[in-house]
Design an enzyme around this catalytic site. Structure first.
Site, PDB file in Angstrom:
ATOM      1  N   THR A  25      12.543  63.336 -10.597  1.00 56.56           N
ATOM      2  CA  THR A  25      13.147  63.499  -9.289  1.00 56.56           C
ATOM      3  C   THR A  25      14.613  63.095  -9.365  1.00 56.56           C
ATOM      4  O   THR A  25      15.064  62.554 -10.370  1.00 56.56           O
ATOM      5  CB  THR A  25      12.396  62.688  -8.204  1.00 56.56           C
ATOM      6  OG1 THR A  25      12.761  63.184  -6.918  1.00 56.56           O
ATOM      7  CG2 THR A  25      12.679  61.197  -8.294  1.00 56.56           C
ATOM      8  N   CYS A  30      17.567  57.616  -1.243  1.00 57.05           N
ATOM      9  CA  CYS A  30      16.102  57.617  -1.339  1.00 57.05           C
ATOM     10  C   CYS A  30      15.665  56.671  -2.451  1.00 57.05           C
ATOM     11  O   CYS A  30      16.446  56.321  -3.330  1.00 57.05           O
ATOM     12  CB  CYS A  30      15.584  59.013  -1.670  1.00 57.05           C
ATOM     13  SG  CYS A  30      15.615  60.179  -0.305  1.00 57.05           S
ATOM     14  N   HIS A  47       8.624  59.648  -3.652  1.00 57.56           N
ATOM     15  CA  HIS A  47      10.044  59.839  -3.333  1.00 57.56           C
ATOM     16  C   HIS A  47      10.133  59.819  -1.817  1.00 57.56           C
ATOM     17  O   HIS A  47       9.657  60.731  -1.152  1.00 57.56           O
ATOM     18  CB  HIS A  47      10.511  61.185  -3.896  1.00 57.56           C
ATOM     19  CG  HIS A  47      11.962  61.480  -3.643  1.00 57.56           C
ATOM     20  ND1 HIS A  47      12.664  62.329  -4.461  1.00 57.56           N
ATOM     21  CD2 HIS A  47      12.837  61.088  -2.693  1.00 57.56           C
ATOM     22  CE1 HIS A  47      13.914  62.438  -4.012  1.00 57.56           C
ATOM     23  NE2 HIS A  47      14.028  61.688  -2.929  1.00 57.56           N
TER      24      HIS A  47
END
Length: 159
Positions: A25, A30, A47
């Protein structure tokens, strides 16, 4: 041997697997929590975008207080145990927004991960959090190791 294929997760997604795969990712503010239980070779990653679901609207995995427990439950469903899981935390960078509250979202995302993992008594063995750079991470489920690469500040965003 690691299986090839795309196992990229986006905001609000979780991937848990027993196969020796790579999960990746890209993070800005985040946060991704990576869990691994070497006893049963189960690993996973989430995530999430925001620390807390406030009760309005639908519950979503884009909130840390929903996503982290769901990740842990998914690991347990595959045979892992919370007392043998290890955690690694990534992301939570500071991004310049116009509002003071949103400037702290990265910090709040990091704190919620630490608090929930502590509540489940899951040991955090590594973290690379905060700062001003985005991160690309890749969790290797064959070994439970994470490969990290920083992204240029001007080029990152949460995906």
């Amino acid at each position: 041997m690691i299986k090839t294929g795309s196992n990229f997760i986006h905001v609000g997604q979780i991937h848990v697997d027993t196969e020796p795969i790579l999960i990746s990712t890209v993070l800005g503010s985040c946060v991704a929590v990576c869990l691994y239980d070497k006893r049963v070779c189960v690993g996973g990653m989430n995530h999430y975008l925001l620390p807390f679901w406030n009760g309005n609207g639908l519950q979503s995995l884009k909130f840390g207080n929903i996503s982290i427990p769901k990740l842990i439950e998914s690991m347990i469903d595959k045979g892992a145990k919370s007392n043998t899981m290890e955690a690694k935390i990534f992301g939570g960078a500071s991004i310049n927004f116009s509002s003071c509250q949103t400037m702290m979202v990265g910090e709040k995302n990091i704190l919620v991960a630490r608090e929930i993992l502590n509540d489940y008594k899951i040991k955090i063995v590594a973290e690379d959090v905060g700062g001003n750079s985005g991160r690309k991470i890749q969790l290797n489920l064959e070994q439970g190791k994470v490969l990290l690469k920083y992204t240029a500040k001007s080029n990152f965003g949460d995906m």
